[in-house]
Structures are given as C-alpha cells and as structure tokens.
Motif scaffolding. Sequence first.
Motif, PDB file in Angstrom:
ATOM      1  N   THR A   1       0.852  -1.193   0.000  1.00 20.25           N
ATOM      2  CA  THR A   1       0.000   0.000   0.000  1.00 20.25           C
ATOM      3  C   THR A   1       0.884   1.238   0.000  1.00 20.25           C
ATOM      4  O   THR A   1       1.589   1.501   0.978  1.00 20.25           O
ATOM      5  N   PRO A   2       0.898   2.003  -1.115  1.00 21.00           N
ATOM      6  CA  PRO A   2       1.680   3.244  -1.135  1.00 21.00           C
ATOM      7  C   PRO A   2       1.081   4.288  -0.200  1.00 21.00           C
ATOM      8  O   PRO A   2      -0.140   4.386  -0.050  1.00 21.00           O
ATOM      9  N   GLN A   3       1.939   5.058   0.419  1.00 20.42           N
ATOM     10  CA  GLN A   3       1.543   6.184   1.264  1.00 20.42           C
ATOM     11  C   GLN A   3       2.232   7.425   0.698  1.00 20.42           C
ATOM     12  O   GLN A   3       3.430   7.632   0.928  1.00 20.42           O
ATOM     13  N   PRO A   4       1.513   8.237  -0.105  1.00 25.00           N
ATOM     14  CA  PRO A   4       2.168   9.349  -0.817  1.00 25.00           C
ATOM     15  C   PRO A   4       2.940  10.316   0.074  1.00 25.00           C
ATOM     16  O   PRO A   4       3.855  10.992  -0.370  1.00 25.00           O
ATOM     17  N   GLY A   5       2.594  10.391   1.336  1.00 25.63           N
ATOM     18  CA  GLY A   5       3.382  11.248   2.224  1.00 25.63           C
ATOM     19  C   GLY A   5       2.805  12.631   2.388  1.00 25.63           C
ATOM     20  O   GLY A   5       1.614  12.824   2.241  1.00 25.63           O
ATOM     21  N   PRO A   6       3.639  13.656   2.647  1.00 23.49           N
ATOM     22  CA  PRO A   6       5.112  13.555   2.619  1.00 23.49           C
ATOM     23  C   PRO A   6       5.706  13.071   3.949  1.00 23.49           C
ATOM     24  O   PRO A   6       5.096  13.307   4.976  1.00 23.49           O
ATOM     25  N   PRO A   7       6.890  12.450   3.917  1.00 25.17           N
ATOM     26  CA  PRO A   7       7.512  11.889   2.702  1.00 25.17           C
ATOM     27  C   PRO A   7       6.806  10.614   2.306  1.00 25.17           C
ATOM     28  O   PRO A   7       6.152   9.978   3.133  1.00 25.17           O
ATOM     29  N   PRO A   8       6.914  10.189   1.022  1.00 25.74           N
ATOM     30  CA  PRO A   8       6.223   8.967   0.601  1.00 25.74           C
ATOM     31  C   PRO A   8       6.820   7.737   1.276  1.00 25.74           C
ATOM     32  O   PRO A   8       8.000   7.703   1.628  1.00 25.74           O
TER      33      PRO A   8
END
Length: 684
Positions: A493-500
Amino acid sequence: MAEPKDWLVGRTGDHVNSVSSSEADLPADVTVMPRLESDFIADSVGPTIERLWYLPEFTLFADVFDEDPDFAFDADQNGDPAPDGGPFNHAVLTLGLDTKVPEHLASDEGASRLNEVPDLDPGVTLIVPVTQDDGTVKENQVKGATKIAGEVGFIATFELTGSLVEATYTHLTRRGKLRLDFEPTYSGYVTTLVNEPDTGFPVHGSIFHGFQFQVFGDAGNTPGGEFEPVLSHTTRRYVFFPSTARFHRTLPIGVDFNTDTYRSRFTITAEGMTRPIIDVNDLNTFAGQRSEYRELTTLGDIATKYPSLRRIFFGQVSGTVIAVPADYGVLITAQGALASCDSIVDESPTSFSGCRFHFTFTVAPMADPIDLARLRADVPGIPEAIGRTLRVALPGGLDSRTPSTLDGFPAGRAAFADGDATAVQVGIDIADDRPTPATTTVNLFLQQLAATGPPPLFGSIAVRLDDVFPQPVRTSLLLNMRHTAHGDDLATTPQPGPPPSATAVNQGPLDLKLLSCADVREGQEPAPVVSLGGLVLAARQTTTLPGVGAATEVAVSRALEVAVPLPKAQMLKFLAFHTHTVQEVQHPLTVNAAGLDFAAEGIGTIRVDIILTSNPGVSAPSFTLSQSHTVDFVHVSVPVDSAVTGLDSTVSLTLTTTSNPRTVSVKHDFVDEPILVVTSSTIH
C-alpha cells in the motif's frame, strides 16, 4: 416535353393536381414528401408548412460510436490460381453506415423539426485506387448492397474479387485511400406547370395537339421562387408528380479499422479453416494454418534487460505480447505453498510396502514483478506498437503438442496439465522400486525439494502461444522451495506522504525474503528500484518499505525464507501431507554385514536390536547375523509421514566374540539410508 434533369430519376406514381389551377398548392391529404423546387429549409409540403426536410450526410458507424459491430473483412480462397500463379481471392467487406444532419443545418433554429428526406437509398460504391504498371492510379468501382439497420443506419456490403481483395486490405490497414461514393435517391414531388400553348380561341380550333411542361426545382439546390408561366394567354395548371431524385456525397474511409478492436475481424477461409488474417502475405500466397505470433526482437537482449524472462513473442492480430519466463516454480499464495503429497494404496504386485505417493505442485512463471513493470513501460516504444495498444501477458498454459518433462528425478513419473490462468499443474508419482521402498525415494525427493545451490529437481515446460506456432517454446521448470513463483502472498500500500512510504503485508503463513522494490507508474520505467537486501518478513506481519510509495503501485521482488539446512519436520510447513488413504506403510529395516570379516574380528554372531526413537510405539523383531548369514531385514509398520520425518533409530549390535561379548550402538535413519552397512569401523 420537359428537358432531362440529371437530378431527377423518374416518376413513381400518378400525378396530383394543385388545389387551384392558378396556384402551386398541394391538397392537404397527400402523402407527406418534400417538393423538389424547395430549398429544404422551409418546405410547404404536407398538412403543415412547418415541416422541414434535409439531404443527409453519410458517416461511418465507427466514427459515431466506439465500435462498428457489423464491420467485417471476410476473405476466402477456393484453391484456384490467379493469372499470376498466386491464389484467387474473394472477399466481402461489411461496413455500418449512419446518416447525420449537415453541419450548416445542425445549428439552425429549426433543427429540432428537421426530417430526413423519405425513402432514402444510399446508392453506395466503394472506390479502390490501384497503381498500374505505368504508374498511373486507376480507381476501381465496386457497387455495394445496402440494407436498413436501425432508424437512420445502413449496413453496406461489397463483393471483392482478385487483386482488389489484396488492394482493399492494404488500404484498410496501411494506405487509407479507400473512399465511398454515394448517389443516394429519395422521394419527393416535382412541381410542373402544364400549358396548352394554342387553344385557337376565339378564331379557330386548336392546331397544336399537346402540352408544354415547365419543371421547377433541381433537387433542392435552388431556392423556390414565384411560378411564372413561360407563355402568356395560355390555359395552364400546376401538376405534382411523385418522383425519385438523387444527390451526391463522398466519404473517405481512411485507416479507422486498423485497430486492435477490428484486427480479428479480418479473416481468411481456406482449406475448410477460418482464422484471422496475419498480414497481406495471407492474401498473396495460398493460405493455410499460420500462427499470429512471432518472436519480438526490437526490445534488444531480453536476458540482460529483464533477467527473469527468457523470450518475448508478439501477437500480430491480438496485440498480445507474451513474456516467457526463464523459469517456472512452485506458486506461493496467501494460502501458502501450493504443494501437497498424498499417500495412496498401491495394489501393484511389485509393491512390497503397499503404498505409493502422489505429489501435486502448482507451478507458475517466476517473473520478477519489477521486470514485468519495466517490460510494460518499454513495449509502447517499439515499432510494432505504433497506432496500437499492446498488452503484456504471461503464457496461458501448456503446448499439448510438445511434452513437458521432469528430467532431474527419473525415479518419479511426472504428468502435466493446465491450471488456472498462467499456472500449470505438475503431478509426480513415486512407488516402490526394489530394493528401494517408496518412503526412501520420497525422502530423497523432499531433500532435493529444499536443496541449496543449483536445484536438482529440474525439467522443462513447453508453453502455449497458440495451436499452430511451428516450433516448441520451452522454458525451465524448477521444483525447489528456494526458487518460487509468487502470487497474492504479499500486499503493498503506497503512502504518498510527505515523505512517501509504502507498507508491505505478508498475507501468507510462510516467511518471505524481500529482495527489492520499486514504484510503478503507467508508461514509465519502474523507479526508484530499492534493494531490500533479503529483508525477512515473517508470516502475517507488516513492514515499511523504504524509498518508495510516491506512485500508485509498488512492485516487490521476493522469495521464500527457507532455513539452511532445513530440518525434515519443517518440510511440513511447505508441503501439505495427506494420509487419509494410507495411515501406515510396511518399511524394511535392513542390516548388511557382508563387508565385515567375521573370522578376522573374532566374531561368531551379531544380534541386531532396533529401537525406532522417532516412533517409540513401534517394535522391531531382533535378528542375528553370522559369517554364513551376513544380510537380514525385518519389516515394520510405520506411520506414512515418516517419509517426511524419517525413521531415526538406535541400532544395538551385540557381538559374540571368542572373548567377552560386547554391544555397539549406532544412530541410523532407515528412510535416509534404508540399509545399515556394518563394517570394521562400525564396531570399533
């Protein structure tokens, strides 16, 4: 008589007299049709003067909607030769046509009241340009047949023969110079002023027996005006003739049908077989079975750019790019390793244990997800992708014409079958093979299943491109828990962030070893690619992946975490062992002292007592060896899963000597080594 009018085809019924002899007015109860002297913007024909008519434009159905469901280019060859010695082709081109309001009328205030002229017949002709030997271009005309489809549409078909088949196909797929010429016809009223030029009144009787006709209109190209008689002082009246009129339209076809949507609708039938046309060579040679696939070389060195792939093939009709993996391996999913072993009753007369074992493995392409992401990013840039949308896929199954093999284990009998999606089912049977019992062979197989180094259980798989690709397409099969294929065992699961950042969840019951990860974006190279150094992610656990997460998808290269060496009992984590058919097997416990010099050692007899430490509830009868009887064995009934856990035993050798008797204890696994060999070093 009236002069011929090129726009007027002819009368279609009895004439209608005007309401009065001095005015050009139709009765209110006549069939509603346009008057051909009108400008079609404000016509007065019919029960209301508000009815508006228009001459339509024509368009391809494919230009109006996303797809023309009627399009087809169906070629066939009956085997007859053409004058040039090649095949004589016949084809039928089918197109969907639609009509529309001309642009200059579509915005008119009365557009909502517009009516298409009645009884419209498209009268369509296909124009096929062909360059002659002298360099001039000849426009060949192929008359079309049409039928009504829907409220305003038509389906047009064109019969093509000989060289026009190849020319039409070339224009549809490459040149784009075809066009449609329309000579549509429709129904309307021709307004005619009928004069009797010489009545002779009042001096004499008529000396001219006939009438003079003055025809008004030119199929809507000239606005209407006052109807003035040509001759004065004559008897005149207005008459309306139901007639058919024509007009002209033209429509270029271009290369609208040279897309993946329509590619499979270009077909050829020959020798009782129908298949998609691969390219123009199918028309200029006698067609037979032919694969749409060819090896794709425009991507360069496959092994260097995509290390987990072996070869890549391009489907010229379907637009499918098939990536053949370098290896197939056992598939790991959220349920674990798709591997099992069943113990089965063996009623064969050659069986002495009464049991055989059947292994089932689901294997799948060991394609690194980062390699596949890189391939998907590269494919749109190859020449074959111009004007097309190509799809990257893995092989969909086995080539039934070419056998797959398990070369690395001749003691087992292997069988292969298609599985779900890209998976393949591998079945392996192991039975008694005198003097080796099945349990011993199975134990060796399981050891090799977890071996380090080059996998000893190897073979080859013949993958399917289609049913007619001429050469076998083979790739490697590895049955080893350290070389595996992976499915839904890991979720990111990507977490765009910031920071990503990104989280990775091990959804399965087995520990994973994470090798590298990368952000994946549509149409771009996967980047950055971050090494994870073999990070171990335990079963059902979550970790954070560093340096990625800025994209919508994160790809992770991974493998199983397998201990070195792997204890026998832990193999049950990777292999489902089913004993519902056979609970116990007869297993021989053999001691061989043929290599021992009884006389030189001063030994008269050796009493053998075996205690199965791994199965304390199982007792083994004692037996005695001597100079004249150096080899003996006993059968014991042991749990069938001893093929996995082994038969760890303590063997007591009681030596009767010329001096005092003594006992020697030896640790031995009768599954690993079904025969305990006693030598001089064993007893000292």
